[in-house]
Scaffold this motif. Sequence first.
Motif, PDB file in Angstrom:
ATOM      1  N   SER A 137      36.515 -44.268   7.493  1.00  0.00           N
ATOM      2  CA  SER A 137      36.866 -43.817   6.151  1.00  0.00           C
ATOM      3  C   SER A 137      36.039 -44.545   5.101  1.00  0.00           C
ATOM      4  CB  SER A 137      38.352 -44.072   5.886  1.00  0.00           C
ATOM      5  OG  SER A 137      38.614 -45.469   5.857  1.00  0.00           O
ATOM      6  N   PRO A 138      35.875 -43.964   3.923  1.00  0.00           N
ATOM      7  CA  PRO A 138      35.157 -44.656   2.841  1.00  0.00           C
ATOM      8  C   PRO A 138      35.788 -46.000   2.496  1.00  0.00           C
ATOM      9  CG  PRO A 138      35.464 -42.334   2.304  1.00  0.00           C
ATOM     10  CD  PRO A 138      36.262 -42.590   3.550  1.00  0.00           C
ATOM     11  N   GLU A 139      37.110 -46.081   2.614  1.00  0.00           N
ATOM     12  CA  GLU A 139      37.800 -47.330   2.265  1.00  0.00           C
ATOM     13  C   GLU A 139      37.462 -48.457   3.241  1.00  0.00           C
ATOM     14  OE1 GLU A 139      40.204 -43.915   0.635  1.00  0.00           O
ATOM     15  OE2 GLU A 139      39.290 -44.387   2.574  1.00  0.00           O
ATOM     16  N   LEU A 140      37.378 -48.135   4.540  1.00  0.00           N
ATOM     17  CA  LEU A 140      37.046 -49.184   5.508  1.00  0.00           C
ATOM     18  C   LEU A 140      35.556 -49.537   5.437  1.00  0.00           C
ATOM     19  CD1 LEU A 140      38.155 -51.136   7.501  1.00  0.00           C
ATOM     20  CD2 LEU A 140      37.950 -49.434   9.311  1.00  0.00           C
ATOM     21  N   VAL A 141      34.727 -48.540   5.142  1.00  0.00           N
ATOM     22  CA  VAL A 141      33.309 -48.829   4.917  1.00  0.00           C
ATOM     23  C   VAL A 141      33.163 -49.790   3.742  1.00  0.00           C
ATOM     24  CG1 VAL A 141      31.093 -47.854   4.204  1.00  0.00           C
ATOM     25  CG2 VAL A 141      32.483 -46.669   5.916  1.00  0.00           C
ATOM     26  N   PRO A 177      43.021 -62.356  -2.984  1.00  0.00           N
ATOM     27  CA  PRO A 177      42.110 -61.728  -3.945  1.00  0.00           C
ATOM     28  C   PRO A 177      42.153 -60.205  -3.765  1.00  0.00           C
ATOM     29  CG  PRO A 177      41.004 -63.462  -2.669  1.00  0.00           C
ATOM     30  CD  PRO A 177      42.311 -63.181  -1.992  1.00  0.00           C
ATOM     31  N   VAL A 178      41.773 -59.466  -4.793  1.00  0.00           N
ATOM     32  CA  VAL A 178      41.777 -57.995  -4.742  1.00  0.00           C
ATOM     33  C   VAL A 178      40.439 -57.469  -5.267  1.00  0.00           C
ATOM     34  CG1 VAL A 178      44.272 -57.676  -4.909  1.00  0.00           C
ATOM     35  CG2 VAL A 178      42.926 -57.953  -7.007  1.00  0.00           C
ATOM     36  N   PHE A 179      40.139 -56.217  -4.952  1.00  0.00           N
ATOM     37  CA  PHE A 179      38.916 -55.609  -5.472  1.00  0.00           C
ATOM     38  C   PHE A 179      38.964 -55.527  -6.995  1.00  0.00           C
ATOM     39  CE2 PHE A 179      38.843 -53.860  -1.121  1.00  0.00           C
ATOM     40  CZ  PHE A 179      37.524 -54.138  -0.776  1.00  0.00           C
ATOM     41  N   GLU A 180      40.120 -55.072  -7.506  1.00  0.00           N
ATOM     42  CA  GLU A 180      40.295 -54.949  -8.948  1.00  0.00           C
ATOM     43  C   GLU A 180      41.672 -55.469  -9.317  1.00  0.00           C
ATOM     44  OE1 GLU A 180      39.775 -50.898 -10.106  1.00  0.00           O
ATOM     45  OE2 GLU A 180      37.857 -50.684  -9.043  1.00  0.00           O
ATOM     46  N   LEU A 204      42.485 -55.286   3.379  1.00  0.00           N
ATOM     47  CA  LEU A 204      41.567 -54.627   2.444  1.00  0.00           C
ATOM     48  C   LEU A 204      41.839 -53.127   2.349  1.00  0.00           C
ATOM     49  CD1 LEU A 204      38.326 -56.571   3.402  1.00  0.00           C
ATOM     50  CD2 LEU A 204      39.604 -56.760   1.260  1.00  0.00           C
ATOM     51  N   LEU A 205      42.276 -52.520   3.431  1.00  0.00           N
ATOM     52  CA  LEU A 205      42.701 -51.118   3.370  1.00  0.00           C
ATOM     53  C   LEU A 205      43.971 -50.981   2.552  1.00  0.00           C
ATOM     54  CD1 LEU A 205      42.087 -49.847   7.026  1.00  0.00           C
ATOM     55  CD2 LEU A 205      40.902 -49.091   4.953  1.00  0.00           C
ATOM     56  N   ALA A 206      44.932 -51.872   2.800  1.00  0.00           N
ATOM     57  CA  ALA A 206      46.209 -51.807   2.089  1.00  0.00           C
ATOM     58  C   ALA A 206      46.016 -51.940   0.586  1.00  0.00           C
ATOM     59  CB  ALA A 206      47.145 -52.899   2.610  1.00  0.00           C
ATOM     60  N   GLN A 207      45.089 -52.782   0.172  1.00  0.00           N
ATOM     61  CA  GLN A 207      44.815 -52.934  -1.255  1.00  0.00           C
ATOM     62  C   GLN A 207      44.344 -51.622  -1.878  1.00  0.00           C
ATOM     63  OE1 GLN A 207      42.065 -56.181  -1.809  1.00  0.00           O
ATOM     64  NE2 GLN A 207      43.608 -57.737  -1.351  1.00  0.00           N
ATOM     65  N   ILE A 211      42.094 -57.748  13.284  1.00  0.00           N
ATOM     66  CA  ILE A 211      41.831 -56.869  12.135  1.00  0.00           C
ATOM     67  C   ILE A 211      42.741 -57.195  10.954  1.00  0.00           C
ATOM     68  CG2 ILE A 211      40.817 -54.980  13.443  1.00  0.00           C
ATOM     69  CD1 ILE A 211      43.539 -53.579  13.370  1.00  0.00           C
ATOM     70  N   TRP A 212      43.128 -58.477  10.823  1.00  0.00           N
ATOM     71  CA  TRP A 212      43.909 -58.871   9.643  1.00  0.00           C
ATOM     72  C   TRP A 212      43.155 -58.514   8.360  1.00  0.00           C
ATOM     73  CZ3 TRP A 212      48.231 -59.840  11.887  1.00  0.00           C
ATOM     74  CH2 TRP A 212      48.305 -60.600  13.049  1.00  0.00           C
ATOM     75  N   GLN A 213      41.884 -58.863   8.305  1.00  0.00           N
ATOM     76  CA  GLN A 213      41.111 -58.672   7.083  1.00  0.00           C
ATOM     77  C   GLN A 213      40.929 -57.197   6.765  1.00  0.00           C
ATOM     78  OE1 GLN A 213      37.575 -60.958   8.022  1.00  0.00           O
ATOM     79  NE2 GLN A 213      38.459 -62.840   7.198  1.00  0.00           N
ATOM     80  N   GLU A 214      40.598 -56.403   7.763  1.00  0.00           N
ATOM     81  CA  GLU A 214      40.408 -54.976   7.540  1.00  0.00           C
ATOM     82  C   GLU A 214      41.704 -54.331   7.059  1.00  0.00           C
ATOM     83  OE1 GLU A 214      37.268 -56.687   9.358  1.00  0.00           O
ATOM     84  OE2 GLU A 214      39.274 -56.672  10.253  1.00  0.00           O
TER      85      GLU A 214
END
Length: 443
Positions: free
Chosen positions: A233-237, A304-307, A214-217, A208-211
């Motif tokens: 959670s909405p964040e993991l979805v 990379p980041v979402f924003e 992406l949650l931490a971001q 679960i490195w990727q998950e």
Amino acid sequence: MKKKGFLALMVVAMVVFLAGCGGSSKEEGGESSVLNAGAGESATELSYWTFVELHGQHFEKMLEKWNAANPDRQIKLNVTVMPYDDMHNKLSIAVQTGVGAPDIADIELGKFPDFLAGTPQLEPLNDVAEPFKGTVVQSQLDLYSKEGNIYGLSTHVGATVAFYNTEILEQAGVDYKTIVTWDDFKKAGMQVYEKTGKYMGTADTSAIWQESLLLAQQGADLTDEAGNPKVNSPELVKALTMLKDLQENNVISTIAGGQPDTEEAYGEYNSGNYAAAFMPLWQMSRYTNYMADLQGKIAIAPLPVFEKGMPRSYGGGGTGTVVTKTAKDVQLAKDFIAYAKLSLDANIEIWNTLGFDPINMSVWDMKDVTHNPENQFVKYFVNNPFDVLNEIKDEIQLIKSTSASPTINNVLCTVTLNEIFEDGKDVQKALDDAQAQIEQELK
């Protein structure tokens, strides 16, 4: 360094062993070897269990230095390497029954809460850690603590970064330095697949490195404030929906072994089938040891980041080295692991030998150490790892380890991620089912 970023660091100890001196024999459940390291006849032999067989050069170097500096307290180290589950299961039984436990052991972060349940059968390390407070990352000491007692010592920060194969990217006309957001990554990955037929990255099913990154971001976690699971959670979805979209657009694909840090995956990367991996910095040692063909081709960059503006790293993984209650010489074992893992000399050697990002962050600014042109890791990678580390050092986030973590990890890695990436199950449905299963197993 900003205090918030500094305290958010999550550290990883990956003290590992490679038989390089002394005898070797098969014992029930693992390989056992004795490191003599210049010890005399009167040396105390201590036993050490670990689950990762790599980079014993550091432990051996520190043992040699210890024995030279402590002629009246010399040590021989009997190291046994076992498979991950076998070692943790055997260790759990040994410490609970008080029979057969080693003097020193490694416990992986996800399993560590199990060993802190009730009254820990591990020795508090407060006295040997105290001299290093203020020089090592405090969250490293907190990570393996309970009710004010420190029970485990880690080796490195484990800052997660992007590893890019520049040869593949150049063939596709992609510059990794332009990848800032996940949208950039998607665009680049689609171009890589179109031009070369290679996948940009992996859709992990056994880790679960990727998950976690992406949650931490998003400033989120796998558990709530009380340590209870919240995997739907909405964040993991959002995170898994994004990864699923990348898979559907041939940007990422499942990989043999289920994640980049497996023997099967090393072969895939060596063959040039994947252009990127998102892993903690300790993955550098996997490149130098198992992917030698890629020397001079791998660049390191922030995630990379979402924003733009979101944190670009998190501390991935973790292993605490402990001393058991039944150790034959508790103080000797405690003094040695503190010397081998927390001292400045140890942290310099941790970088020189293991290529880990040291928990004594003063090393990060020692350019004569971090930019030594003779260092194997400096030689291997396109750019210097510490140039990236110092760029992101205030952005390294934390995913908590709680008593629910072993169950969360097991369900996600054996069921949920396979359902999503192999079977095509709806992300929300898969995570709702995972939440229910985890809650049931924790009852």
